[in-house]
Write an enzyme that holds these catalytic residues in place. Sequence first.
Site, PDB file in Angstrom:
ATOM      1  N   ARG A   1       6.308 -12.649 -10.332  1.00 20.54           N
ATOM      2  CA  ARG A   1       6.688 -11.226 -10.437  1.00 20.54           C
ATOM      3  C   ARG A   1       7.403 -10.775  -9.179  1.00 20.54           C
ATOM      4  O   ARG A   1       8.357  -9.986  -9.232  1.00 20.54           O
ATOM      5  CB  ARG A   1       5.432 -10.366 -10.657  1.00 20.54           C
ATOM      6  CG  ARG A   1       4.854 -10.491 -12.058  1.00 20.54           C
ATOM      7  CD  ARG A   1       3.452  -9.919 -12.127  1.00 20.54           C
ATOM      8  NE  ARG A   1       3.391  -8.550 -11.660  1.00 20.54           N
ATOM      9  CZ  ARG A   1       2.342  -8.000 -11.060  1.00 20.54           C
ATOM     10  NH1 ARG A   1       1.237  -8.695 -10.878  1.00 20.54           N
ATOM     11  NH2 ARG A   1       2.376  -6.747 -10.646  1.00 20.54           N
TER      12      ARG A   1
ATOM     13  N   SER B   1      -3.926  -7.653 -12.405  1.00 21.42           N
ATOM     14  CA  SER B   1      -3.896  -8.547 -11.236  1.00 21.42           C
ATOM     15  C   SER B   1      -5.032  -8.194 -10.271  1.00 21.42           C
ATOM     16  O   SER B   1      -5.807  -9.061  -9.847  1.00 21.42           O
ATOM     17  CB  SER B   1      -2.534  -8.405 -10.545  1.00 21.42           C
ATOM     18  OG  SER B   1      -2.540  -8.959  -9.269  1.00 21.42           O
TER      19      SER B   1
HETATM   20  N1  URA Z   1      -1.768  -6.196  -5.420  1.00 18.07           N
HETATM   21  C1  URA Z   1      -2.200  -7.187  -6.255  1.00 18.07           C
HETATM   22  O1  URA Z   1      -3.160  -7.885  -5.978  1.00 18.07           O
HETATM   23  N2  URA Z   1      -1.527  -7.368  -7.424  1.00 18.07           N
HETATM   24  C2  URA Z   1      -0.459  -6.623  -7.774  1.00 18.07           C
HETATM   25  O2  URA Z   1       0.072  -6.851  -8.851  1.00 18.07           O
HETATM   26  C3  URA Z   1      -0.017  -5.613  -6.896  1.00 18.07           C
HETATM   27  C4  URA Z   1      -0.700  -5.405  -5.718  1.00 18.07           C
END
Ligand code: URA
Length: 431
Positions: free
Chosen positions: A169, A184
């Site tokens: 990403r 996430s």
């Molecule tokens: N922090 C994370 O751990 N994941 C994300 O997608 C964005 C910030």
Amino acid sequence: MRAAELIEQKRNGGEHDPGELAELILAYARDEVPDYQMAAWCMAVYFRGLSAAETQSLTDAMIRSGETLDLGALLGRKVVDKHSTGGVGDKTSIAVGPIVAACGVPLGKMSGRGLGHTGGTLDKLESIPGFRVELTTEELVAQLKDVGMAIVGQTADLVPADKKLYALRDVTATVDIVSLIASSIMSKKLAAGAQAIVLDVKVGDGAFMKTLDDARALAEQMREIGTRAGREVTCLLTDMDQPLGRAVGNALEVDEARDTIRGDGPADFTELVLDASARLLAYSDLGIDVDEGRRRAQAAVDDGSALETYERWIRAQGGDPDPSVLEQAPVQMPVAAPREGVVSRVGALAVGNAALELGAGRRTKDEPIDHAVGVLCFAKRGDTVLAGDDLAEVHARDDESARRAVAAVLAAYEIGDNAPVDHGILLDVVD
Ligand code: URA
């Protein structure tokens, strides 16, 4: 499950079957789906979004992609945790952990490295000579029992699907999607066994969420994921329109976190640290409310027990807690106020990017970082300054990079005639 069909389904605005979505994620984690298909799927999600049910199955699949840790069972205590969505000058965990631990509540936190203009807690801690971020589970548990406090890197076995997906990403412009951020963050918190979680959702130009509405949507999704998994979740929506505290840059931030632990930190950062500590204490097995948590957090700062815990923690992970061992950048250059007035803006993104250019952060995953460099923002929104006053100070490796950073930091400041509206650091609470 055929990845191409799921990409097409999402591109056309359809909803995935939970089992098929889980299979996509697990197959990706096993290297059975290539990055180019996963990137296309992320972009389809960027435009079409995920439903609550889809976000839930994505989170579950990410957790199932690796091992989980039951810190609560290993410690025989209720486990609380905190996490920030990332910002500029965000060293909150380094100050909150020792305060909470000094009040008798263990905090074992898995943190990440910084990427882009947002710094990572592990990078900050590694500016302390000797500090080790990799502990085995046995070492982590032993340290939590002994000192009550540990911050470590995420192990390779915990949520490996998120590790892969996040890296993808990051290079495909698909980070800033509420559902993907929510899954996430929550997959990592749930896999690490936290029973109660305080989430610091940053809002503003230096954060992923630029508006309060987007931040609220992210907070609500994370709370929903946590609640469904039987965990308690509070989200603090906090200001990231200006850097947090004064220090931006690794060693500078460690120094500021230590100052705050001993009661000598900047007002906005101190407020956030005490508030987050109070909520973690209220979630713990101490059986107290937030007001009592706040009182105990303040007492731990005032009586020196938080500083003592900080020093024991840093030593336990191999570091030297004496601030004089932190590397100082060779060049320190002031940023002078061009006129008299009231500071109406200190752009967090611009200051974060200036620190990144100085070498305090990394643009790609494997870039080395310079722990000593960064920016100290002395003047914050609402402060009155005279022409020529030091607004900030750049800490750099050489004169040329210092001069470039001075220009960039100066451009981040706006000075007006009237005081801006003061909304404080805590913008809202979702719980
Ligand atoms: N922090 C994370 O751990 N994941 C994300 O997608 C964005 C910030």
